[in-house]
Design an enzyme around this catalytic site. Structure first.
Site, PDB file in Angstrom:
ATOM      1  N   PHE A 110       4.489   4.838 -13.577  1.00 49.87           N
ATOM      2  CA  PHE A 110       3.028   4.911 -13.508  1.00 49.87           C
ATOM      3  C   PHE A 110       2.643   5.994 -12.500  1.00 49.87           C
ATOM      4  O   PHE A 110       3.506   6.654 -11.916  1.00 49.87           O
ATOM      5  CB  PHE A 110       2.436   3.546 -13.106  1.00 49.87           C
ATOM      6  CG  PHE A 110       2.790   3.120 -11.706  1.00 49.87           C
ATOM      7  CD1 PHE A 110       4.018   2.530 -11.431  1.00 49.87           C
ATOM      8  CD2 PHE A 110       1.913   3.335 -10.653  1.00 49.87           C
ATOM      9  CE1 PHE A 110       4.359   2.160 -10.134  1.00 49.87           C
ATOM     10  CE2 PHE A 110       2.245   2.961  -9.347  1.00 49.87           C
ATOM     11  CZ  PHE A 110       3.471   2.378  -9.099  1.00 49.87           C
TER      12      PHE A 110
ATOM     13  N   ASP B 247       0.871  -1.167   0.000  1.00 50.78           N
ATOM     14  CA  ASP B 247       0.000   0.000   0.000  1.00 50.78           C
ATOM     15  C   ASP B 247       0.907   1.215   0.000  1.00 50.78           C
ATOM     16  O   ASP B 247       1.842   1.308   0.808  1.00 50.78           O
ATOM     17  CB  ASP B 247      -0.953   0.016   1.199  1.00 50.78           C
ATOM     18  CG  ASP B 247      -2.131   0.953   0.910  1.00 50.78           C
ATOM     19  OD1 ASP B 247      -2.820   0.755  -0.104  1.00 50.78           O
ATOM     20  OD2 ASP B 247      -2.348   1.899   1.688  1.00 50.78           O
TER      21      ASP B 247
HETATM   22  P1  ITT Z   1      -3.399  -2.133  -5.645  1.00 51.70           P
HETATM   23  O1  ITT Z   1      -4.148  -1.713  -4.396  1.00 51.70           O
HETATM   24  O2  ITT Z   1      -4.163  -3.065  -6.495  1.00 51.70           O
HETATM   25  O3  ITT Z   1      -2.007  -2.576  -5.339  1.00 51.70           O
HETATM   26  P2  ITT Z   1      -3.520   0.709  -6.211  1.00 51.70           P
HETATM   27  O4  ITT Z   1      -3.000   1.544  -7.329  1.00 51.70           O
HETATM   28  O5  ITT Z   1      -4.962   0.884  -5.803  1.00 51.70           O
HETATM   29  O6  ITT Z   1      -3.216  -0.814  -6.568  1.00 51.70           O
HETATM   30  P3  ITT Z   1      -2.651   1.846  -3.695  1.00 51.70           P
HETATM   31  O7  ITT Z   1      -3.993   1.845  -3.065  1.00 51.70           O
HETATM   32  O8  ITT Z   1      -1.475   1.422  -2.873  1.00 51.70           O
HETATM   33  O9  ITT Z   1      -2.591   0.897  -4.961  1.00 51.70           O
HETATM   34  O10 ITT Z   1      -2.405   3.294  -4.291  1.00 51.70           O
HETATM   35  C1  ITT Z   1      -1.147   3.701  -4.634  1.00 51.70           C
HETATM   36  C2  ITT Z   1      -1.233   4.908  -5.547  1.00 51.70           C
HETATM   37  O11 ITT Z   1      -0.172   5.798  -5.202  1.00 51.70           O
HETATM   38  C3  ITT Z   1      -0.988   4.500  -6.992  1.00 51.70           C
HETATM   39  O12 ITT Z   1      -2.194   4.199  -7.672  1.00 51.70           O
HETATM   40  C4  ITT Z   1      -0.277   5.726  -7.549  1.00 51.70           C
HETATM   41  O13 ITT Z   1      -1.222   6.706  -7.907  1.00 51.70           O
HETATM   42  C5  ITT Z   1       0.500   6.226  -6.346  1.00 51.70           C
HETATM   43  N1  ITT Z   1       1.857   5.636  -6.339  1.00 51.70           N
HETATM   44  C6  ITT Z   1       2.336   4.696  -5.480  1.00 51.70           C
HETATM   45  N2  ITT Z   1       3.595   4.344  -5.802  1.00 51.70           N
HETATM   46  C7  ITT Z   1       3.906   5.059  -6.894  1.00 51.70           C
HETATM   47  C8  ITT Z   1       5.056   5.128  -7.710  1.00 51.70           C
HETATM   48  O14 ITT Z   1       6.099   4.338  -7.508  1.00 51.70           O
HETATM   49  N3  ITT Z   1       5.041   5.989  -8.732  1.00 51.70           N
HETATM   50  C9  ITT Z   1       3.978   6.769  -8.975  1.00 51.70           C
HETATM   51  N4  ITT Z   1       2.843   6.748  -8.276  1.00 51.70           N
HETATM   52  C10 ITT Z   1       2.804   5.902  -7.228  1.00 51.70           C
END
Ligand code: ITT
Length: 202
Positions: free
Chosen positions: A157, A72
């Protein structure tokens, strides 16, 4: 031996960007995304990264009857009092695209000078041996940077195109996958997680 090379571990994520990064760091392990087992995403009802990571890991372990890893993560922007934080994936609303979220972030920060655009990515990574594991392994990583005024680069991303990486003097979306993994919040958390898992096995 939950991290042996022959043990399948389900990766509790539906984010393709994350999945690629995690599989690259854990190359040599059998990391299988939860989509392969048709796992339905758990609702992220926690108010902290730790709670949400455990919810995701438990959901995947329960459905797959396998050890699981969940990430997360999110972005903390100082000028926005820590937003978008735990709701980074849905900052511009449920079902928002990366582009929608980036656009909203740039709008919220309009007029804020560079020196006040400090921010950091946070990642909490959880390993659960099974769904009832009472002692999940938890690791975290923090990556400091700044939010740009416009998007640059096509790698990565999420918010990568607007996250300025001071040590490389470029946007995160301009870094190669290898370089990003070597310094990012996710890379830090995963390396720490594997060390902690090994220590627990002793
Ligand atoms: P899962 O829960 O299915 O893993 P998610 O995208 O919903 O996917 P999160 O709830 O952890 O995951 O949200 C993380 C968000 O934070 C992600 O969608 C990106 O918008 C941002 N994020 C996290 N790590 C990142 C990275 O390395 N580079 C760019 N944005 C990031």
């Amino acid at each position: 031996m939950p991290l042996s090379s022959s043990q399948q571990i389900v990766l509790a994520s539906s984010n393709l960007g994350k999945i690629k990064e995690i599989q690259a760091i854990l190359a040599g392990h059998l990391i299988v995304p939860q989509s392969v087992f048709n796992v339905i995403d758990a609702e992220e009802t926690g108010s902290t990264f730790v709670e949400n990571a455990i919810i995701k890991a438990r959901n995947a372990a329960l459905h797959c009857k396998l050890p699981s890893i969940a990430d997360d993560s999110g972005l903390f922007v100082d000028a926005l009092k820590g937003a978008p934080g735990v709701i980074s994936a849905r900052y511009a609303g449920v079902g928002a695209s990366d582009q929608d979220n980036v656009l909203k972030l740039l709008q919220e920060l309009e007029g804020i000078p560079d020196e006040q655009r400090t921010a950091r990515f946070i990642c909490v990574m959880v390993f659960m041996e099974h769904a009832e594991d009472p002692f999940p392994v938890i690791a975290q990583g923090v990556w400091e940077g700044r939010i740009l005024n416009h998007a640059i680069g096509t790698n990565g991303f999420g918010y990568d195109p607007v996250f300025w990486v001071p040590e490389h003097k470029c946007a995160s979306a301009e870094l190669s996958a290898t370089v990003k993994n070597s310094i990012s919040h996710r890379g830090q958390a995963l390396r720490s997680l594997t060390t902690l898992i090994k220590a627990r096995e002793l």
